[in-house]
Design a protein around this motif. Structure first.
Motif, PDB file in Angstrom:
ATOM      1  N   ARG A   1       6.846   8.357   4.650  1.00  0.00           N
ATOM      2  CA  ARG A   1       5.240   9.052   4.169  1.00  0.00           C
ATOM      3  C   ARG A   1       4.428   9.916   5.053  1.00  0.00           C
ATOM      4  O   ARG A   1       3.992  10.941   4.864  1.00  0.00           O
ATOM      5  N   ARG A   2       4.722   9.315   6.258  1.00  0.00           N
ATOM      6  CA  ARG A   2       3.796   9.884   7.425  1.00  0.00           C
ATOM      7  C   ARG A   2       4.260  11.069   7.578  1.00  0.00           C
ATOM      8  O   ARG A   2       3.919  12.185   7.991  1.00  0.00           O
ATOM      9  N   LYS A   3       5.750  11.191   8.024  1.00  0.00           N
ATOM     10  CA  LYS A   3       6.289  12.335   8.301  1.00  0.00           C
ATOM     11  C   LYS A   3       6.350  13.394   7.389  1.00  0.00           C
ATOM     12  O   LYS A   3       6.217  14.663   7.544  1.00  0.00           O
ATOM     13  N   LYS A   4       6.283  12.965   6.111  1.00  0.00           N
ATOM     14  CA  LYS A   4       6.326  14.034   4.979  1.00  0.00           C
ATOM     15  C   LYS A   4       4.764  14.649   4.769  1.00  0.00           C
ATOM     16  O   LYS A   4       4.979  16.117   4.593  1.00  0.00           O
ATOM     17  N   LYS A   5       4.052  13.907   5.012  1.00  0.00           N
ATOM     18  CA  LYS A   5       2.810  14.475   5.146  1.00  0.00           C
ATOM     19  C   LYS A   5       2.303  15.390   6.621  1.00  0.00           C
ATOM     20  O   LYS A   5       1.973  16.482   6.209  1.00  0.00           O
TER      21      LYS A   5
ATOM     22  N   CYS B   1       0.660  -1.167   0.007  1.00  0.00           N
ATOM     23  CA  CYS B   1      -0.138  -0.114   0.116  1.00  0.00           C
ATOM     24  C   CYS B   1       0.934   1.054   0.154  1.00  0.00           C
ATOM     25  O   CYS B   1       1.096   1.908   1.075  1.00  0.00           O
ATOM     26  N   THR B   2       1.300   1.552  -1.231  1.00  0.00           N
ATOM     27  CA  THR B   2       2.505   2.448  -1.374  1.00  0.00           C
ATOM     28  C   THR B   2       1.881   4.041  -1.252  1.00  0.00           C
ATOM     29  O   THR B   2       2.673   4.967  -1.284  1.00  0.00           O
ATOM     30  N   SER B   3       0.779   4.159  -1.048  1.00  0.00           N
ATOM     31  CA  SER B   3       0.090   5.738  -0.635  1.00  0.00           C
ATOM     32  C   SER B   3      -0.235   5.759   0.695  1.00  0.00           C
ATOM     33  O   SER B   3      -0.762   6.729   1.046  1.00  0.00           O
ATOM     34  N   LEU B   4      -0.118   4.749   1.620  1.00  0.00           N
ATOM     35  CA  LEU B   4      -0.543   4.692   2.940  1.00  0.00           C
ATOM     36  C   LEU B   4       0.294   5.882   3.691  1.00  0.00           C
ATOM     37  O   LEU B   4       1.403   5.774   3.664  1.00  0.00           O
ATOM     38  N   GLN B   5      -0.437   6.543   4.254  1.00  0.00           N
ATOM     39  CA  GLN B   5       0.285   7.815   5.173  1.00  0.00           C
ATOM     40  C   GLN B   5      -0.180   7.823   6.569  1.00  0.00           C
ATOM     41  O   GLN B   5       0.371   8.269   7.530  1.00  0.00           O
ATOM     42  N   ASN B   6      -1.265   6.864   6.810  1.00  0.00           N
ATOM     43  CA  ASN B   6      -1.772   7.302   8.260  1.00  0.00           C
ATOM     44  C   ASN B   6      -2.312   5.691   8.598  1.00  0.00           C
ATOM     45  O   ASN B   6      -3.351   5.121   7.759  1.00  0.00           O
ATOM     46  N   ILE B   7      -2.096   5.156   9.717  1.00  0.00           N
ATOM     47  CA  ILE B   7      -2.800   4.129  10.421  1.00  0.00           C
ATOM     48  C   ILE B   7      -2.881   4.069  11.674  1.00  0.00           C
ATOM     49  O   ILE B   7      -2.056   4.665  12.329  1.00  0.00           O
ATOM     50  N   SER B   8      -4.230   3.994  12.160  1.00  0.00           N
ATOM     51  CA  SER B   8      -4.779   4.318  13.670  1.00  0.00           C
ATOM     52  C   SER B   8      -5.134   3.081  14.259  1.00  0.00           C
ATOM     53  O   SER B   8      -6.148   2.486  13.745  1.00  0.00           O
ATOM     54  N   LEU B   9      -4.295   2.433  15.050  1.00  0.00           N
ATOM     55  CA  LEU B   9      -4.815   1.011  15.503  1.00  0.00           C
ATOM     56  C   LEU B   9      -4.679   1.011  17.174  1.00  0.00           C
ATOM     57  O   LEU B   9      -4.160   0.320  17.836  1.00  0.00           O
ATOM     58  N   HIS B  10      -5.200   2.253  17.715  1.00  0.00           N
ATOM     59  CA  HIS B  10      -5.224   2.357  19.164  1.00  0.00           C
ATOM     60  C   HIS B  10      -6.218   1.586  19.765  1.00  0.00           C
ATOM     61  O   HIS B  10      -7.128   1.185  19.313  1.00  0.00           O
ATOM     62  N   ASN B  11      -5.887   0.926  20.945  1.00  0.00           N
ATOM     63  CA  ASN B  11      -6.640   0.207  21.790  1.00  0.00           C
ATOM     64  C   ASN B  11      -7.078  -1.212  21.024  1.00  0.00           C
ATOM     65  O   ASN B  11      -8.280  -1.498  20.790  1.00  0.00           O
ATOM     66  N   ASN B  12      -5.990  -1.945  20.341  1.00  0.00           N
ATOM     67  CA  ASN B  12      -5.882  -3.010  19.916  1.00  0.00           C
ATOM     68  C   ASN B  12      -4.769  -3.999  20.411  1.00  0.00           C
ATOM     69  O   ASN B  12      -3.981  -3.212  20.760  1.00  0.00           O
ATOM     70  N   PRO B  13      -4.920  -5.200  20.308  1.00  0.00           N
ATOM     71  CA  PRO B  13      -3.850  -6.111  20.829  1.00  0.00           C
ATOM     72  C   PRO B  13      -2.618  -5.993  20.289  1.00  0.00           C
ATOM     73  O   PRO B  13      -1.394  -6.516  20.790  1.00  0.00           O
TER      74      PRO B  13
END
Length: 262
Positions: A236-240, A206-218
């Protein structure tokens, strides 16, 4: 006096319908409706946008299929429990918003809405998504947060245009490997679920992925950082983030939040 009031009311209704026909926009928010308005169905091809937010409508009639030119349908915050299969005949529909109802399942005919770009059905009672959702090749945004989903269908990986997937506050345990096919995916939000791992190649493919949010998961931060493609994702995340700073965009308190709990 009664006749005068009746005539006035009829004139007001006629004027309202005339205005709707001229603009194509039917706005009936907070109108205290309990049933789907017949006068809207009677307008058929004239309706482009229909907003019935915040009423007490319990049923969407099959006759909605007559609104074949409708591009935007908003029936948020009502009491709807199910949708008719005829919904699939709304071939012009691009935006469908059904947040805040009591819907437990979506009809298979949903997959016929081939022009659909945004589907939001948060705050409902969904226990699964139909496999036909994979037919929505133009879908850019899918929001199924605050439901009772235990999984996402493998077919979601066929939503080739998908850029944002919001599925917070469900009971999702496993993610389909097909998510790796979503090369345009920019944001994946899965806070407050039961996810303990994500597909091995997700960050790599997923070469466009800039954000993943997985809070409160195992899932742990260590697992996340060891995934192939993590460094590229991080870049990518930091660039955004830097771009937002340069553009003076307001940044949330999470800032450079990595999206996974420690």
């Amino acid at each position: 006096m009664g006749c005068c009031l009746s005539t006035t009311a009829a004139g007001s209704k006629s004027s309202r319908v005339s205005r709707w026909r001229s603009t194509g926009i039917v706005a009936l928010r907070d109108a205290k409706l309990k049933t789907f308005p017949d006068e809207v169905i009677e307008m058929e091809r004239a309706v482009r946008t229909l907003d019935l937010t915040h009423n007490k409508i319990t049923n969407v009639p099959g006759e909605i299929s007559k609104l074949i030119n409708m591009q935007r349908l908003v029936i948020a915050d009502n009491l709807i429990e199910c949708l008719p299969g005829n919904l699939g005949k709304l071939q012009s529909l691009k935006i469908l918003i059904l947040d805040g109802n009591r819907i437990s399942c979506l009809p298979d005919e949903l997959g016929q809405l081939v022009r659909l770009e945004q589907l939001s059905i948060s705050r409902n009672m969904l226990i699964y998504l139909p496999d036909t959702i994979g037919s929505l090749r133009n879908l850019v945004l899918l929001n199924v947060s605050n439901n009772k989903l235990k999984s996402l269908p493998e077919s979601v990986g066929s939503c080739a245009s998908l850029e944002e997937l919001q599925a917070n506050d469900n009971v999702i345990e496993d993610l389909p490997v097909s998510l790796c096919n979503l090369v345009h995916l920019k944001s994946l939000c899965l806070d407050n679920n039961q996810v303990n791992q994500i597909p091995d190649n997700l960050l790599k493919q997923c070469t466009s992925l800039q954000n993943i949010s997985l809070h409160n998961n195992p899932i742990s931060m260590d697992q996340f950082q060891l995934m192939e493609g993590y460094q590229e994702f991080e870049a990518r995340r930091k660039k955004k983030f830097d771009k937002q700073i340069d553009s003076n965009v307001m940044i949330s308190s999470k800032g450079l939040d990595v999206g996974v709990d420690k």
